[in-house]
Design a protein around this motif. Sequence first.
Motif, PDB file in Angstrom:
ATOM      1  N   ARG A   1      30.876  15.255  14.438  1.00 25.48           N
ATOM      2  CA  ARG A   1      31.984  15.835  13.669  1.00 25.48           C
ATOM      3  C   ARG A   1      32.446  14.874  12.582  1.00 25.48           C
ATOM      4  NH1 ARG A   1      32.315  20.468  12.998  1.00 25.48           N
ATOM      5  NH2 ARG A   1      34.302  19.951  12.043  1.00 25.48           N
ATOM      6  N   LEU A   2      32.563  13.592  12.924  1.00 26.34           N
ATOM      7  CA  LEU A   2      33.128  12.658  11.952  1.00 26.34           C
ATOM      8  C   LEU A   2      32.080  12.055  11.020  1.00 26.34           C
ATOM      9  CD1 LEU A   2      35.826  11.241  14.303  1.00 26.34           C
ATOM     10  CD2 LEU A   2      36.261  12.425  12.178  1.00 26.34           C
ATOM     11  N   SER A   3      30.800  12.190  11.357  1.00 26.16           N
ATOM     12  CA  SER A   3      29.751  11.778  10.414  1.00 26.16           C
ATOM     13  C   SER A   3      29.516  12.885   9.411  1.00 26.16           C
ATOM     14  CB  SER A   3      28.421  11.537  11.125  1.00 26.16           C
ATOM     15  OG  SER A   3      28.519  10.483  12.010  1.00 26.16           O
ATOM     16  N   GLY A  30      33.567  16.874   9.272  1.00 31.25           N
ATOM     17  CA  GLY A  30      34.932  16.686   9.781  1.00 31.25           C
ATOM     18  C   GLY A  30      35.812  15.734   8.992  1.00 31.25           C
ATOM     19  N   ASN A  39      35.812  14.227   5.213  1.00 32.75           N
ATOM     20  CA  ASN A  39      36.688  13.084   4.907  1.00 32.75           C
ATOM     21  C   ASN A  39      36.984  12.974   3.411  1.00 32.75           C
ATOM     22  OD1 ASN A  39      37.364  11.638   7.432  1.00 32.75           O
ATOM     23  ND2 ASN A  39      35.144  11.629   7.650  1.00 32.75           N
ATOM     24  N   THR A  97      29.225   5.610   5.870  1.00 36.77           N
ATOM     25  CA  THR A  97      29.934   6.133   7.051  1.00 36.77           C
ATOM     26  C   THR A  97      28.944   6.470   8.163  1.00 36.77           C
ATOM     27  OG1 THR A  97      31.581   7.071   5.595  1.00 36.77           O
ATOM     28  CG2 THR A  97      31.595   7.882   7.838  1.00 36.77           C
ATOM     29  N   ILE A  98      27.861   7.150   7.792  1.00 40.59           N
ATOM     30  CA  ILE A  98      26.869   7.536   8.809  1.00 40.59           C
ATOM     31  C   ILE A  98      26.308   6.285   9.496  1.00 40.59           C
ATOM     32  CG2 ILE A  98      24.536   8.519   9.106  1.00 40.59           C
ATOM     33  CD1 ILE A  98      25.345  10.651   7.010  1.00 40.59           C
ATOM     34  N   LEU A 126      29.060   4.536  11.681  1.00 41.61           N
ATOM     35  CA  LEU A 126      29.312   5.315  12.896  1.00 41.61           C
ATOM     36  C   LEU A 126      28.128   5.210  13.866  1.00 41.61           C
ATOM     37  CD1 LEU A 126      31.897   6.288  11.639  1.00 41.61           C
ATOM     38  CD2 LEU A 126      31.300   8.607  12.239  1.00 41.61           C
TER      39      LEU A 126
END
Lengths: 259, 234
Positions: A85-87, A90, B94, B134-135, B138
Amino acid sequence: MELLSRLNSPVIYLICGGIIAFVAVICVIFAVRAYKAGKALGIDVSKMKRVITASVTFAVLPSIGILLGVIALSGSLGTPWPWLRLSGIGALHYETQVAEAAAEAVGIGGLSIAGMTPEAFVTIALLMSFCIMWGMIFVTVNGKAYSNKLTAPKNDSQKAKKKGKLNLSGFGDIAMTAMFIGLVSAYIASYIGSIVSGDGRFTFTGSLLPLAVAIISAATMGVFMRLRKMKGAEWLDSFSVAGSMLVAMISAIFLGKIL
Amino acid sequence: MNEEKDLKQTEAYQKYLNTTHRLGRVFTIAVLICLLGAPFLMGAYLSASPNLPAAAKAFLGVGLVYLISCIVEYLIYLPMLGAGGSYLAFITGNLINMKIPCAMNARDIVGVKSGTPENEIISTLSIATSSLVTILILAAGVVLMIPLQPFLQSEALQPAFANVVPALFGAMACKYYRSDRKVALIVLTFMILLYTFLPSLLGSVSMMVIPSGALAIGLSYLSFRKKQKEAADA
């Protein structure tokens, strides 16, 4: 706990990791195409490299913040789903709110692994995907027409010139900057509003910390901007926002103890 | 000779844009299918199906707000991000806390104007790069989740991570308020008064970007028109 281990199983990791890898491939394709097109258009390669460096440094700190969101949600939804979701589509502020609402609607009271069932998890996951997909739908259905319309003002301004009307060319950039001033103001004002009326009108009980962090970040940015005026300091541009954020966030650790 | 070169560049750019839209649509639809399909796929593994009446009830409660929010984001941010940047930004999310400020920052660093081919390229590069960062972070975080968790979740660090957004907007305010101090002062004062007298609005700050942005654009337009009239009279 048995459900949590199933939510963290290799199969779920494979499903979510596969989609994340697909999104990463899309990013690479768009980046390579843009870089090649930029070269063909005669955009200075060093400028494009500066953009890449600046974007990397800019994204590091917010990404760590997003990682905390993954950690926060992983206790109730397992790790792979919040990771996806956050990658992907989201947003940090959105996920918890929607997941909480879905958890209440399926009757498990709130977002917690204690009451979580496979049916509740799947329902929460579906709702998290469904609620925020509209931007993707609009850009797919109408993105081309809308962006073509936005590049049309050149002709409008030429027509306006002929008719003796007001020439709006050049207002596009002013409008973009104004929109950003509006965006930033909505948030900065909310920190002041929270201090004054956070617990009801004129209660003055809100936390000073977000405002203090914003001020420190702005002051540090001001220092960066002054240093940037010095000869040979162009490289600072790539680190000014990330540097200001880092200083402000470190300050928050100390200020958090007194404010 | 130069005209011929310009014409070739315009044609190449137009071709690039058309392909961007085509790829953007295909990839967006593919990601949408993946995201909506994943819960069912996970459900098949967990031997469970989504409770659709409960999902519909929750959508009416919270989803409608996000529907409006998505419409606003689409209308406001597409002009800022250009075509390629928009497809990517809506896929990777985001927007407010990363993609928009990142693209604006990149645009300012190299000094490009909105609606130009340069803006399209720079914005796409910036959003693609920040999304990949970000990827990667994370992914690394998930791999290192167990050893990193105590450090990242330590109480001492919480004020720092709880204030990422104020830190971001503080830096951006310093940058953008300088470009039009008068507009910034009026909009900021108006928004402070709004939140102070209507504290319930503090719960929907992302929606308050609409009146705040509209006021800023309106004031900038009046100032722009005044300057144009003065220039015409001179």
